[in-house]
Design a protein around this motif. Sequence first.
Motif, PDB file in Angstrom:
ATOM      1  N   GLY A   1      31.991  24.083  -8.153  1.00  0.00           N
ATOM      2  CA  GLY A   1      31.381  23.689  -9.420  1.00  0.00           C
ATOM      3  C   GLY A   1      30.081  24.421  -9.693  1.00  0.00           C
ATOM      4  O   GLY A   1      29.612  24.476 -10.828  1.00  0.00           O
TER       5      GLY A   1
ATOM      6  N   TYR B   1      27.103  23.555  -8.589  1.00  0.00           N
ATOM      7  CA  TYR B   1      25.975  22.636  -8.768  1.00  0.00           C
ATOM      8  C   TYR B   1      24.994  22.759  -7.608  1.00  0.00           C
ATOM      9  O   TYR B   1      25.374  23.069  -6.473  1.00  0.00           O
ATOM     10  CB  TYR B   1      26.474  21.185  -8.854  1.00  0.00           C
ATOM     11  CG  TYR B   1      27.302  20.915 -10.103  1.00  0.00           C
ATOM     12  CD1 TYR B   1      26.686  20.785 -11.340  1.00  0.00           C
ATOM     13  CD2 TYR B   1      28.683  20.783 -10.025  1.00  0.00           C
ATOM     14  CE1 TYR B   1      27.437  20.534 -12.480  1.00  0.00           C
ATOM     15  CE2 TYR B   1      29.439  20.545 -11.166  1.00  0.00           C
ATOM     16  CZ  TYR B   1      28.807  20.429 -12.390  1.00  0.00           C
ATOM     17  OH  TYR B   1      29.540  20.184 -13.512  1.00  0.00           O
ATOM     18  N   THR B   2      23.721  22.463  -7.885  1.00  0.00           N
ATOM     19  CA  THR B   2      22.693  22.442  -6.837  1.00  0.00           C
ATOM     20  C   THR B   2      22.831  21.134  -6.053  1.00  0.00           C
ATOM     21  O   THR B   2      23.540  20.209  -6.477  1.00  0.00           O
ATOM     22  CB  THR B   2      21.282  22.509  -7.458  1.00  0.00           C
ATOM     23  OG1 THR B   2      21.067  21.318  -8.227  1.00  0.00           O
ATOM     24  CG2 THR B   2      21.107  23.751  -8.313  1.00  0.00           C
TER      25      THR B   2
ATOM     26  N   LEU C   1      31.893  20.229  -5.516  1.00  0.00           N
ATOM     27  CA  LEU C   1      30.883  20.285  -6.569  1.00  0.00           C
ATOM     28  C   LEU C   1      29.887  21.431  -6.324  1.00  0.00           C
ATOM     29  O   LEU C   1      29.533  22.169  -7.247  1.00  0.00           O
ATOM     30  CB  LEU C   1      30.131  18.953  -6.675  1.00  0.00           C
ATOM     31  CG  LEU C   1      30.923  17.795  -7.275  1.00  0.00           C
ATOM     32  CD1 LEU C   1      30.157  16.480  -7.108  1.00  0.00           C
ATOM     33  CD2 LEU C   1      31.198  18.063  -8.753  1.00  0.00           C
TER      34      LEU C   1
ATOM     35  N   GLU D   1      21.860  18.260  -8.219  1.00  0.00           N
ATOM     36  CA  GLU D   1      22.878  17.900  -9.205  1.00  0.00           C
ATOM     37  C   GLU D   1      24.067  17.200  -8.553  1.00  0.00           C
ATOM     38  O   GLU D   1      24.633  16.248  -9.114  1.00  0.00           O
ATOM     39  CB  GLU D   1      23.354  19.156  -9.964  1.00  0.00           C
ATOM     40  CG  GLU D   1      22.274  19.775 -10.846  1.00  0.00           C
ATOM     41  CD  GLU D   1      22.628  21.162 -11.355  1.00  0.00           C
ATOM     42  OE1 GLU D   1      22.166  21.501 -12.461  1.00  0.00           O
ATOM     43  OE2 GLU D   1      23.365  21.904 -10.663  1.00  0.00           O
ATOM     44  N   VAL D   2      24.432  17.656  -7.342  1.00  0.00           N
ATOM     45  CA  VAL D   2      25.533  16.997  -6.614  1.00  0.00           C
ATOM     46  C   VAL D   2      25.151  15.543  -6.346  1.00  0.00           C
ATOM     47  O   VAL D   2      25.958  14.630  -6.544  1.00  0.00           O
ATOM     48  CB  VAL D   2      25.857  17.744  -5.295  1.00  0.00           C
ATOM     49  CG1 VAL D   2      26.804  16.919  -4.415  1.00  0.00           C
ATOM     50  CG2 VAL D   2      26.438  19.118  -5.575  1.00  0.00           C
TER      51      VAL D   2
ATOM     52  N   LEU E   1      25.451  13.579  -9.574  1.00  0.00           N
ATOM     53  CA  LEU E   1      26.840  13.375  -9.981  1.00  0.00           C
ATOM     54  C   LEU E   1      27.547  12.339  -9.109  1.00  0.00           C
ATOM     55  O   LEU E   1      28.394  11.575  -9.588  1.00  0.00           O
ATOM     56  CB  LEU E   1      27.615  14.702  -9.954  1.00  0.00           C
ATOM     57  CG  LEU E   1      27.241  15.711 -11.058  1.00  0.00           C
ATOM     58  CD1 LEU E   1      27.842  17.081 -10.760  1.00  0.00           C
ATOM     59  CD2 LEU E   1      27.744  15.204 -12.410  1.00  0.00           C
TER      60      LEU E   1
END
Length: 193
Positions: A157, A159-160, A153, A163-164, A167
């Motif tokens: 992906g 993502y920061t 991720l 955000e990980v 998610l």
Amino acid sequence: MRLPWLRPVEPLAPPTHEDLIRLVALGDEAAFAELYDAVAPRVFGLVRRVVRDPSQSQEVTQEVFLDVWTQAARFDADRGKAMAWILVIAHRRAVDRVRASQASRDRDLRQGIKEYQESYDDVADTVETTLEAERVHRALETLTVPQQEAIRLAYYGGYTHQEVAQLLNIPVGTAKTRIRDGMIRLQDRLGVA
């Protein structure tokens, strides 16, 4: 019976190349045509020996006669013969054409080599990237599933950490730990310092 006041008319001598050049300098097209007919074979022969290519030799010969037409006023009979002056123009034009052709071939060759090297480099880079990606993928498979998820991720992906964590429905600290621990194991596996 012969009349004393009539003398036999002596035929006029044909004009010399120098005479014709002087007339060409005054814009005499007939003189130019006569000069062309008289010297074109020698001019073309000289150009052909230097340039070698028949069609380019014809082009250069035309350029020579254009120069003769436009520069006839520059001809100085005290400095040499008209034929020599014309042949010097022809030789210079022919050499210029050979140099231009060689420069063009050299440019084309350099461009071809550059394009070949770039395409070769592109292929080499693609192969290297593919091999490295496979190596990283195999190393990723040695991680725990939670570490794999977090790293995929974050790095694949984009993502920061925040955000990980959202998610995966885990705290941010846990997401950071999984990513950090997974990266340490990857560095060990891949031999990265």
